[in-house]
Scaffold this motif. Structure first.
Motif, PDB file in Angstrom:
ATOM      1  N   GLU A 221      -2.432  12.548  -0.645  1.00  0.00           N
ATOM      2  CA  GLU A 221      -1.866  12.564   0.699  1.00  0.00           C
ATOM      3  C   GLU A 221      -0.531  11.836   0.733  1.00  0.00           C
ATOM      4  O   GLU A 221       0.456  12.346   1.296  1.00  0.00           O
ATOM      5  N   ARG A 222      -0.465  10.652   0.112  1.00  0.00           N
ATOM      6  CA  ARG A 222       0.787   9.886   0.123  1.00  0.00           C
ATOM      7  C   ARG A 222       1.870  10.608  -0.670  1.00  0.00           C
ATOM      8  O   ARG A 222       3.037  10.622  -0.281  1.00  0.00           O
TER       9      ARG A 222
ATOM     10  N   ARG B  30      -1.428  10.260  10.954  1.00  0.00           N
ATOM     11  CA  ARG B  30      -2.707   9.740  10.444  1.00  0.00           C
ATOM     12  C   ARG B  30      -2.510   8.523   9.540  1.00  0.00           C
ATOM     13  O   ARG B  30      -3.436   7.712   9.387  1.00  0.00           O
ATOM     14  N   LEU B  31      -1.356   8.402   8.962  1.00  0.00           N
ATOM     15  CA  LEU B  31      -1.161   7.401   7.909  1.00  0.00           C
ATOM     16  C   LEU B  31      -1.380   5.968   8.340  1.00  0.00           C
ATOM     17  O   LEU B  31      -2.012   5.193   7.608  1.00  0.00           O
TER      18      LEU B  31
ATOM     19  N   ASP C 278       0.833  -1.201   0.000  1.00  0.00           N
ATOM     20  CA  ASP C 278       0.000   0.000   0.000  1.00  0.00           C
ATOM     21  C   ASP C 278       0.870   1.255   0.000  1.00  0.00           C
ATOM     22  O   ASP C 278       0.643   2.195  -0.773  1.00  0.00           O
TER      23      ASP C 278
ATOM     24  N   GLY D 197      -3.474   4.562  10.284  1.00  0.00           N
ATOM     25  CA  GLY D 197      -4.886   4.202  10.323  1.00  0.00           C
ATOM     26  C   GLY D 197      -5.518   4.076   8.951  1.00  0.00           C
ATOM     27  O   GLY D 197      -6.657   3.607   8.840  1.00  0.00           O
ATOM     28  N   ARG D 198      -4.781   4.459   7.901  1.00  0.00           N
ATOM     29  CA  ARG D 198      -5.328   4.415   6.556  1.00  0.00           C
ATOM     30  C   ARG D 198      -4.629   3.388   5.675  1.00  0.00           C
ATOM     31  O   ARG D 198      -4.823   3.370   4.451  1.00  0.00           O
ATOM     32  N   LEU D 199      -3.787   2.558   6.270  1.00  0.00           N
ATOM     33  CA  LEU D 199      -3.100   1.524   5.492  1.00  0.00           C
ATOM     34  C   LEU D 199      -4.011   0.318   5.286  1.00  0.00           C
ATOM     35  O   LEU D 199      -4.806  -0.026   6.168  1.00  0.00           O
ATOM     36  N   ASN D 200      -3.848  -0.325   4.143  1.00  0.00           N
ATOM     37  CA  ASN D 200      -4.665  -1.513   3.865  1.00  0.00           C
ATOM     38  C   ASN D 200      -4.317  -2.666   4.796  1.00  0.00           C
ATOM     39  O   ASN D 200      -5.116  -3.553   5.043  1.00  0.00           O
TER      40      ASN D 200
ATOM     41  N   SER E 238       0.722   3.135  -3.668  1.00  0.00           N
ATOM     42  CA  SER E 238      -0.366   4.105  -3.620  1.00  0.00           C
ATOM     43  C   SER E 238       0.105   5.467  -4.117  1.00  0.00           C
ATOM     44  O   SER E 238       1.202   5.925  -3.812  1.00  0.00           O
TER      45      SER E 238
ATOM     46  N   THR F 175      -2.091   8.377  -3.924  1.00  0.00           N
ATOM     47  CA  THR F 175      -3.054   9.390  -3.504  1.00  0.00           C
ATOM     48  C   THR F 175      -2.324  10.710  -3.245  1.00  0.00           C
ATOM     49  O   THR F 175      -1.109  10.743  -3.027  1.00  0.00           O
TER      50      THR F 175
END
Length: 248
Positions: free
Chosen positions: A132-133, A241-242, A124, A244-247, A128, A130
């Motif tokens: 944000e990334r 924050r990252l 991810d 909590g958003r990982l697959n 990824s 995105t």
């Protein structure tokens, strides 16, 4: 005598009090106006005058050239198996290098499910794209995120060495984990860039695995620059924050 008579009379008189009030207001009002205009620094601190020839060069290098894939970003670690720091007795004014003692999670186990989740998190972060990334993670020449994922080397090694499950060559059974990691650390794969750092992402204490980390590089932060507070805080909060958003 002067203070008991002339000075005291002037201060206690109506005109004297009005004059003192006007002087205080003349100082206080501009002070309040300028306090409301205070804000955090938005540029790195300059050691030389702005018109100094060397400062010209430093400013151009810092602001006019984008970060390249060859520039080393600040390493950021995402770790499984470590809780909050024990900061009892920490006083960084006296000992700035002492940030606390890590507290390991006793319930952490490097199970096949945990291995799959870490591998998914690595993919991810790496692939990824995105917004944000892109703002957080430095990219390599390949266009993928700069990441050191121990799973990319460990699982192929474990499979080639016979440590993986017969029905699943992408994970190592829990009973084989310690033996597989011990062998991996003793004889890591050759020809892999930064292999020593990758191996150290296994928190091995000599007897068992205490934690696992994956490492990425910041797109903006590095170990040498002193960026403005709002820039650094934006990056810090983004990395917070990252996970909590990982697959994974």
């Amino acid at each position: 005598r002067f203070f008991r008579t002339s000075f005291a009379d002037a201060v206690l008189s109506v005109k004297g009090r009005v004059l003192i009030l006007l002087v205080l207001l003349a100082w206080l009002i501009p002070a309040i106006v300028y306090v409301t205009k205070l804000e955090p620094t938005k540029t790195a601190e300059q050691f030389l005058k702005e018109d100094h020839p060397l400062q010209y060069s430093i400013t151009i290098l810092n602001n006019e050239f984008p970060v390249s894939a060859q520039d080393e970003g600040l390493p950021v670690f995402f770790t499984w198996g470590v809780g909050t720091l024990d900061q009892s007795g920490v006083n960084q004014l006296i000992d700035p290098d002492n940030v606390g003692r890590p507290v390991f999670k006793e319930a952490f186990a490097f199970t096949p499910e945990c291995q799959r989740k870490i591998s998914l998190a690595c993919d991810d972060l790496k692939f990824s794209r995105t917004a944000e990334r892109t703002a957080l993670l430095k990219r390599e020449d390949t266009g993928f995120s700069a990441i050191r994922c121990v799973m990319d080397s460990f699982i192929p090694f474990a499979d080639a060495s016979g440590f993986t499950a017969a029905t699943d060559n992408a994970t190592v059974p829990l009973d084989n984990v310690n033996a597989a990691i011990r062998a991996f650390r003793a004889n890591p794969p050759q020809g892999v860039e930064d292999m020593d750092e990758i191996v150290d992402n296994f928190g091995w204490d000599g007897e068992e695995l205490r934690y696992v980390s994956i490492q990425v590089e910041s797109q903006v932060l590095d170990q040498w620059s002193n960026l403005a507070e709002d820039v650094t805080r934006t990056q810090y909060e983004g990395f917070q924050r990252l996970p909590g958003r990982l697959n994974g």
